[in-house]
Design a protein around this motif. Structure first.
Motif, PDB file in Angstrom:
ATOM      1  N   UNK A   6     -23.150 -41.866 -26.506  1.00 51.06           N
ATOM      2  CA  UNK A   6     -21.901 -41.084 -27.007  1.00 51.06           C
ATOM      3  C   UNK A   6     -21.391 -42.311 -26.937  1.00 51.06           C
ATOM      4  N   UNK A   7     -19.406 -42.378 -28.213  1.00 46.71           N
ATOM      5  CA  UNK A   7     -18.472 -43.145 -28.573  1.00 46.71           C
ATOM      6  C   UNK A   7     -17.813 -43.414 -27.544  1.00 46.71           C
ATOM      7  N   UNK A   8     -17.616 -42.406 -27.083  1.00 44.96           N
ATOM      8  CA  UNK A   8     -16.402 -42.921 -26.056  1.00 44.96           C
ATOM      9  C   UNK A   8     -16.713 -42.134 -24.566  1.00 44.96           C
ATOM     10  N   UNK A   9     -17.043 -44.243 -23.434  1.00 51.58           N
ATOM     11  CA  UNK A   9     -17.707 -43.755 -22.674  1.00 51.58           C
ATOM     12  C   UNK A   9     -16.741 -43.480 -21.721  1.00 51.58           C
ATOM     13  N   UNK A  42     -19.094 -38.792 -19.259  1.00 48.63           N
ATOM     14  CA  UNK A  42     -18.625 -39.046 -18.303  1.00 48.63           C
ATOM     15  C   UNK A  42     -19.560 -39.920 -17.478  1.00 48.63           C
ATOM     16  N   UNK A  43     -19.818 -40.840 -16.796  1.00 47.61           N
ATOM     17  CA  UNK A  43     -21.002 -41.163 -15.970  1.00 47.61           C
ATOM     18  C   UNK A  43     -20.297 -41.682 -14.510  1.00 47.61           C
ATOM     19  N   UNK A  44     -20.629 -40.844 -14.181  1.00 40.04           N
ATOM     20  CA  UNK A  44     -20.239 -40.925 -12.368  1.00 40.04           C
ATOM     21  C   UNK A  44     -20.891 -42.196 -11.327  1.00 40.04           C
ATOM     22  N   UNK A  45     -19.863 -42.964 -10.773  1.00 34.72           N
ATOM     23  CA  UNK A  45     -20.521 -44.550 -10.264  1.00 34.72           C
ATOM     24  C   UNK A  45     -20.473 -44.197  -9.328  1.00 34.72           C
ATOM     25  N   UNK A  46     -19.789 -43.068  -8.060  1.00 37.04           N
ATOM     26  CA  UNK A  46     -19.160 -43.784  -6.883  1.00 37.04           C
ATOM     27  C   UNK A  46     -19.984 -44.201  -5.864  1.00 37.04           C
ATOM     28  N   UNK A  47     -21.270 -44.486  -6.062  1.00 36.23           N
ATOM     29  CA  UNK A  47     -21.928 -44.969  -4.782  1.00 36.23           C
ATOM     30  C   UNK A  47     -23.434 -43.376  -5.070  1.00 36.23           C
ATOM     31  N   UNK A  48     -24.025 -44.404  -3.660  1.00 35.39           N
ATOM     32  CA  UNK A  48     -24.745 -43.395  -3.655  1.00 35.39           C
ATOM     33  C   UNK A  48     -25.341 -43.355  -1.385  1.00 35.39           C
ATOM     34  N   UNK A  49     -26.352 -42.250  -1.787  1.00 33.85           N
ATOM     35  CA  UNK A  49     -26.206 -41.928  -0.251  1.00 33.85           C
ATOM     36  C   UNK A  49     -27.796 -42.044  -0.140  1.00 33.85           C
ATOM     37  N   UNK A  50     -28.059 -41.764   1.523  1.00 32.35           N
ATOM     38  CA  UNK A  50     -29.303 -42.413   2.226  1.00 32.35           C
ATOM     39  C   UNK A  50     -29.353 -40.294   2.396  1.00 32.35           C
ATOM     40  N   UNK A  51     -30.501 -39.701   2.170  1.00 34.48           N
ATOM     41  CA  UNK A  51     -30.524 -38.450   2.001  1.00 34.48           C
ATOM     42  C   UNK A  51     -32.063 -38.202   3.166  1.00 34.48           C
ATOM     43  N   UNK A  62     -18.890 -46.468 -30.187  1.00 42.63           N
ATOM     44  CA  UNK A  62     -17.337 -46.854 -29.411  1.00 42.63           C
ATOM     45  C   UNK A  62     -16.875 -47.600 -28.774  1.00 42.63           C
ATOM     46  N   UNK A  63     -16.148 -46.851 -27.210  1.00 40.57           N
ATOM     47  CA  UNK A  63     -15.430 -48.145 -26.595  1.00 40.57           C
ATOM     48  C   UNK A  63     -16.227 -47.416 -24.820  1.00 40.57           C
ATOM     49  N   UNK A  64     -16.557 -48.467 -24.075  1.00 37.77           N
ATOM     50  CA  UNK A  64     -16.995 -48.263 -23.048  1.00 37.77           C
ATOM     51  C   UNK A  64     -15.666 -49.069 -21.981  1.00 37.77           C
ATOM     52  N   UNK A  65     -15.445 -48.421 -21.009  1.00 36.97           N
ATOM     53  CA  UNK A  65     -14.325 -48.025 -19.988  1.00 36.97           C
ATOM     54  C   UNK A  65     -14.438 -47.441 -18.448  1.00 36.97           C
ATOM     55  N   UNK A  94      -7.550 -39.735 -19.944  1.00 38.90           N
ATOM     56  CA  UNK A  94      -8.600 -40.629 -20.757  1.00 38.90           C
ATOM     57  C   UNK A  94      -9.359 -39.379 -21.717  1.00 38.90           C
ATOM     58  N   UNK A  95      -9.467 -40.088 -22.532  1.00 37.68           N
ATOM     59  CA  UNK A  95     -10.608 -39.277 -23.843  1.00 37.68           C
ATOM     60  C   UNK A  95     -11.899 -40.101 -23.411  1.00 37.68           C
TER      61      UNK A  95
END
Lengths: 1124, 139
Positions: free
Chosen positions: A371-374, A479-488, A396-399, A474-475
């Motif tokens: 997309x254009x606003x990430x 949305x990329x969620x990157x708040x970490x991974x965990x083991x399973x 567009x923008x990446x924030x 924020x528009x």
């Protein structure tokens, strides 16, 4: 025959050496315990350098002295006649019995150190001579080491960081690469992705900033000359059990690599269709290119590691299935790829994606709609990677939106910087509350502000908490969620596996990585939680070790308690370092970066590597790059040397001042029976022997009550010395010398000679004038093995004599003070193997010092010179045939005179078991006949004649003139006369150098104690004992040997012009058989100065080996070789 | 072309300087050749002349300082032979000072190289090499 007595001499100065030498010469077995690693001369010692070296070299070549070098402590126990000294040696990391001092290691050493030596700052290699810039004997090397360097100690893989940095400093890229690969493969990956704990521990930071170790690691991989060999380990035949490894990430790959090396048969099961785990799925291509990854992994698999992709263990197959198929052990390395969820409304909307899926898609396909606003929520490396990946296709923008402050971001600083440069923006201190929706698609994200609390999180940063009432939006359309991974680990469906509930990680014994299930081990992110590639790889190695132990039935834990080794502290004052800017990784320019997935970093240039590697402070001193081991042909290098101890047994102990040795003995005081503290004070300059010292040592022998001389009565004089019986004075030939078979042996000196001199050219040596029966090269002529090889070839070729071109200069039996231990040894070994007890007929040519070293800058000249020198020697060798003649010494002494010193000396010798005759009143006539070794002294009394046979004659300088006159009937008597009259009261200025003349006489058993008295008034008994010591030394040498090159008189040529008599007090005129006068001198006394020969107008007197024809021929072959 | 020098060195202090120079990594031109003798006092002027006859450009006598002789020689004879050779060379019409007597301290490698370089320089400055007529470097 009694056992020879054992004396231990503790000390490092010249007195200690002389005492040892003295004791050895009179028949004791001596151990010299010194704190020095070798002997070297220093001006500050106050000793004359020539005296110093002749003492050292004589001691070195004495077979009865054994040296215990580098001793730091000596622990004495026992009592006189039965002492035990436990000594401890400082480490030198070189086996001094094997090292020949060729210096090849020094030339190939990759580490330069700064050091203060003798008050001067010098730069030297980590392996060097013990006293840099100073000649030292023995010639062995030492290696300077400190504790382990901090970079190496902090590397989870144990990579010898300082080692590869120092190799790169010498442009040895292949060697650096090989060194790294010995510890761990995947250099291309580590050199890009490692979190480099080494750099955070680097000592250089104390001066400016850490060395760019990771970039250097990458350089080694990227620039290795043989890319085909990258990482390849030849396929190892598999003979051991099958191992199942679950997961093909760094941990799994490393375990497979190590197990394969150990001969096991590992199979990796991978759920994805690509191998590499996070390397393939989570690291964007601009950080790790696909080519590098595929090449690295391909090389690993080429070892014969099996891989099954697309199989999820726990879903497609289970552990029971694997066990049925004979897998004996398991390594769980499935990583941590479960994405953490935000847990806020809107997370399920279209347009919301987790970073792992995003990166995987981008990594595997080029064509992704973005997309254009990430907005990327999270601030770890995955968040930054996602942002940078996104901006490459985004219009567009990446924030990036982080919940904390700029100083406390999780991602690495350089990555953030790169992201900002590429146009990514970052919003700080924002906490996501809700993802906003428009027609089932993302429209924006509502955040509120945060503030930091005092609570610290696991990573050490402060935990932020949301602040109410600070909402903002924020528009965004993605949305990329990157708040970490965990083991399973539950997905493995492995019954009974102990899993941490909260984190989903597998519980293991941290030392062995063993899980609670037998034969099952776990490591990498599935055990630790998300972590760096280097920790995962280290786990792989650790697991492989455990599996090997498990399957071979040995204890899993034993010896693995990783004791943290002491870290090397670098002395910042001694390294002369001044701040230099750290080399930074060069980047592609911004335009190329933005629109492609090319790797953004380009790697160091060769010039940068040169500069950057110079910044390394070499904390551990020697870097253990092992280049020295590669070039050492003697296998003398011991990098893993451990503290050495040596037990010394002794009957008596002589202790001299030696600061470096701590001597432990409870009652070590003067007078302790059998231990003697000796400090005779400074020696007498110009004299060969320190008389005070001799007297002190002699006194020790007398006091000790130990019968040092019980061998005296059965010396060679009585023909009982079996060991000496095989001595034959000359080498016997069956045919004339002119037809003799000559050989040439060339010593490569481990490459020290052959790297400068063109040996191929020398080996094709031929000469019209010379008949060379054999020519060959040899690695080292100064070792026992080398001598054996030469002896074999000598025998095979049926040689009569040979030229050995090595580092020895002459075949004389003397030791001049330029000599060294290797030159002495080469002659000793060659004599032993070629001539038995005698002297091998060898001409030595020094092509090392005179060619390889003096002309190291010119290969051709050095070779020409070597050739000329060998040719010159080969030409004169047949005529230079050396004669070694000797006579046994009759161990009896005759004293003439009634001085107090003589009486004491005579008594002392008698006590020690010598036969002593004493004449206090000179009889009517006194004729000295016989020959050196055994003089026959005819004493004419009024009523009778008597003949005394003795090896030594001692005459008092205080004899009356009338008595002195009586000596004048014989040659030997006149020698005494001459010396006494020159030193006596009426003497008018000495014509000769009396001390030299006196010592020439001493060497033939003729003693005048005038030079002992001198002008000093000293204690009579000390003088007497010292005189006895000198005589004993002579008597105990058992043989008197004629110097091979002693002057010879051709009586037919002598015109009795008397010129030579002016030159030498040993020469006199004598009537020949034909009634004509001719020069005469006793060849056993000749010192070979050659002054007589130089003045002789007819050439009647000449020195063997230095006669007109020899010098003439040598001169000619040097100056106009064309005519030879 | 570098001057051809022949060095007669005594076995003791002279040789120790040559050996030290090599050990300290100090080089010299390969046109310098060395003949080792026990003592310089064994050398007569004939050998010096023979060197020139065979094409040497210069002869260096390397020995010990006075009174330092290993054999107790007072070095009168070497001075005599040295001067004799110099006179004869002069009489033969050879230009320049082509014989050098260097008395060295033991183990003075650097001193030896300095003396040798000075001598080489002097010889080089002489217009006609003494050995130009005879001898060549090529075997």
């Amino acid at each position: 025959m009694g056992k020879s007595k054992r004396a231990a001499v503790i000390g490092s100065n010249i007195d200690a050496l002389q005492a040892a030498l003295y004791l050895a010469k009179i028949g004791a077995q001596v151990k010299l315990i010194t704190d020095l690693p070798a002997f070297a001369f220093f001006d500050s010692s106050g000793v004359e350098p020539r005296l110093f070296w002749s003492t050292v070299l004589n001691a070195i070549q004495d077979p009865s002295i054994e040296f215990v070098y580098s001793t730091s402590s000596a622990d004495i126990s026992g009592a006189k006649g039965n002492f035990n000294i436990k000594t401890t040696q400082k480490l030198r990391y070189i086996d001094s019995d094997l090292c020949t001092g060729c210096k090849r290691c020094e030339e190939n050493c990759s580490t330069r150190l700064t050091k203060t030596s003798d008050g001067k700052n010098v730069i030297l290699s980590a392996v060097h001579k013990p006293f840099p810039g100073n000649k030292s004997v023995p010639s062995t090397m030492v290696i300077d080491k400190n504790e382990i360097s901090p970079c190496r100690a902090s590397c989870p893989l144990g990579i010898n960081v300082q080692g590869f940095v120092s190799l790169l400093a010498n442009n040895k890229v292949q060697e650096a690469y090989d060194l790294i690969n010995g510890f761990a493969p995947l250099g291309g990956i580590l050199g890009r992705l490692c979190k480099h704990p080494c750099e955070s521990k680097c000592s250089r930071a104390k001066i400016d900033s850490a060395v760019s170790i990771r970039s250097l690691h990458r350089y080694a991989y990227d620039n290795v000359i043989t890319p085909a060999g990258k990482g390849a380990v030849p396929a190892v035949p598999t003979s051991k059990s099958k191992i199942a490894i679950i997961g093909s990430g760094p941990a799994g790959l490393m375990a497979a690599w190590d197990l394969k090396r150990r001969g096991y048969d590992p199979t990796i099961f991978e759920s994805h269709n690509v191998i590499g785990g996070m390397l393939a799925t989570g690291i964007p291509r601009f950080r790790l290119s696909r080519e590098i990854r595929e090449r690295e992994l391909g090389q690993l698999l080429a070892m014969g590691i099996k891989i099954r992709t697309g199989i999820t263990v726990g879903r497609d197959i289970d552990f029971a299935y694997l066990k049925e198929r004979d897998y004996k052990a398991f390594f769980l390395a499935i990583g941590a790829s479960r994405n953490n969820k935000l847990g806020i409304p809107g997370e399920e909307l279209s347009g919301v994606i987790d970073c792992m899926s995003f990166l995987l898609t981008l990594n595997l396909t080029d064509d992704v709609f973005i997309g254009s606003n990430i907005v990327i929520i999270g601030d770890g490396n995955s968040a930054v990677d996602s942002a940078r990946a996104a901006i490459r296709q985004n219009k567009g923008s990446v924030k990036i939106v982080s919940w904390t402050v700029p100083e406390e971001l999780t991602a690495s600083a350089d990555e953030i910087e790169e992201a900002l440069e590429e146009g990514v923006s970052i919003e700080y201190s924002a906490y996501p509350l809700e993802i906003l929706e428009n027609k089932n698609r993302v429209e924006g994200v509502r955040f509120c502000r945060t503030k930091l609390t005092d609570e610290l999180m696991r990573n050490g940063w402060h935990r932020p908490e949301p602040v109410e009432g600070t909402d903002f939006i924020i528009e965004a359309d993605h949305v990329i969620v990157a708040i970490g991974q965990s083991a399973d680990a539950t997905q493995l469906n492995l019954d009974g596996l102990n899993i941490e509930k909260r984190s989903g990680t597998i519980r293991v014994n941290p030392l062995t990585l063993a899980t609670n299930l037998p034969g099952v081990f776990a490591g990498g992110d599935c055990m630790r939680g998300p972590n760096n590639v280097v920790e995962a790889m280290a786990d792989g190695l650790k697991a492989a070790e455990s599996i090997d132990r498990y399957l071979s039935g040995s204890d899993l834990e034993q010896g693995r308690q990783i004791e943290s080794r002491k870290i090397a502290e670098v002395d910042l004052n001694s390294v002369w370092a001044f701040p230099v800017k750290r080399a930074e990784m060069p980047y592609l320019d911004m335009e190329s970066r933005k629109n492609t997935y090319e790797e953004t970093t380009t790697g160091f240039s060769a010039e940068m590597v040169v500069e950057e590697t110079q910044r390394c402070l070499s904390c551990a001193l020697c870097s253990e790059c092992l280049e020295c081991v590669k070039v050492c042909k003697s296998n003398a290098i011991r990098h893993d040397d451990t503290v050495r101890h040596k037990d010394v047994e002794a009957d008596v102990i002589l202790k001299f001042p030696a600061d470096g040795i701590s001597v432990k003995e409870e009652s070590l005081v003067t007078g302790k029976d059998g231990i003697y503290l000796i400090d005779p004070g400074p020696g007498q300059s110009g004299s060969d022997v320190n008389l005070k010292l001799m007297s002190a040592v002699m006194q020790t022998i007398l006091d000790s009550d130990i019968d040092f001389l019980d061998k005296l009565s059965v010396g060679p004089f009585d023909g009982n010395d079996q060991a000496e019986a095989g001595y034959h004075p000359t080498h016997h030939h069956d045919h004339a010398r002119s037809e003799s078979r000559q050989g040439i042996f060339l010593c490569r000196c481990n490459g020290e000679n052959s790297s400068v001199i063109d040996f191929d050219r020398l080996l094709s040596f031929s000469s019209a004038k010379l008949n060379i029966a054999h020519i060959s090269e040899i690695e080292q002529a100064c070792t026992e093995e080398g001598a054996q090889v030469i002896a074999e070839r000598w025998k095979e070729a049926g040689l009569d004599h040979a030229v050995v071109a090595a580092c020895r200069c002459c075949n004389y039996d003397q030791v001049c003070y330029s000599c060294n231990d290797r030159r002495i040894l080469s002659r000793k070994y060659l004599n032993r193997h070629i001539a038995g007890q005698g002297n091998a007929d060898i001409e030595y040519v020094n092509i090392r010092e005179l060619c390889a070293w003096a002309h190291s800058d010119n290969r051709e000249s050095a070779t020409d010179k070597a050739r000329k020198m060998i040719e010159a020697s080969a030409l004169v060798a047949p005529s230079r045939h050396q004669k070694y003649e000797r006579q046994p010494i009759n161990p009896a002494a005759l004293f003439i005179g009634d001085s107090g010193t003589s009486k004491i000396a005579a008594m002392t010798l008698e006590v020690l078991g010598c036969k002593v005759f004493q004449i206090t009143q000179v009889p009517d006539s006194l004729e000295i006949g016989g020959h050196p070794g055994e003089y026959h002294i005819k004493l004419g009394f009024p009523d009778r004649n008597e003949v005394v046979k003795a090896g030594a004659i001692v005459v008092d300088a205080t004899l009356k003139q009338s008595d002195l006159d009586k000596l004048g009937y014989t040659y030997t008597g006149r020698l005494f006369q001459r010396l006494i009259s020159e030193t006596g009261a009426g003497a008018t200025g000495a014509k000769f150098n009396l001390s030299k003349y006196a010592s020439a006489l001493n060497r033939a058993g003729l003693f005048v104690n005038s030079h002992l008295t001198g002008n000093e008034k000293r204690d009579e008994s000390a003088q007497g004992v010292a005189l006895a010591a000198g005589i004993l030394l002579y008597l105990r040498s058992n043989w008197i040997t004629m110097r091979a090159s002693a002057a010879q008189v051709n009586t037919a040529l002598c015109r009795s012009c008397l010129t030579c008599i002016e030159q030498c007090p040993l020469i006199e005129m004598r009537e020949g058989a034909n009634g004509l006068l001719h020069s005469y001198l006793e060849r056993y006394l000749c010192t070979r100065c050659g002054a007589c020969a130089s003045v002789c107008p007819t050439g009647a007197i000449y020195l063997c080996g230095q006669d007109n024809s020899t010098i003439g021929a040598t001169l000619k072959s040097f100056l106009c070789p064309a005519e030879i | 072309m570098t001057a051809k020098i022949l060095i007669f060195s005594c076995n003791w202090d002279g040789w120790s300087c040559i050996d030290s120079a090599a050990n300290e990594g100090l080089g010299y031109p390969a046109s310098v050749n060395i003949i080792k003798l026990t003592c310089l006092s064994s050398l007569n002027s004939g050998f010096i002349l023979k060197a020139f006859e065979n094409g040497a450009d210069g002869v260096m006598l390397l020995g010990c300082k006075n009174q330092q002789c290993q054999y107790g020689q007072f070095n009168e004879s070497i001075e005599k032979e040295y001067n004799k050779a110099k006179d004869i060379i002069k009489m033969l019409g050879v230009k320049g000072d082509r014989i050098m007597l260097a008395r060295m301290e033991p183990f003075d490698g650097r001193g030896f190289i300095e003396q040798l370089n000075g001598f080489l320089h002097e010889i080089k400055n002489l217009a006609v090499p003494a050995g130009a007529q005879k001898g060549t470097d090529k075997p």
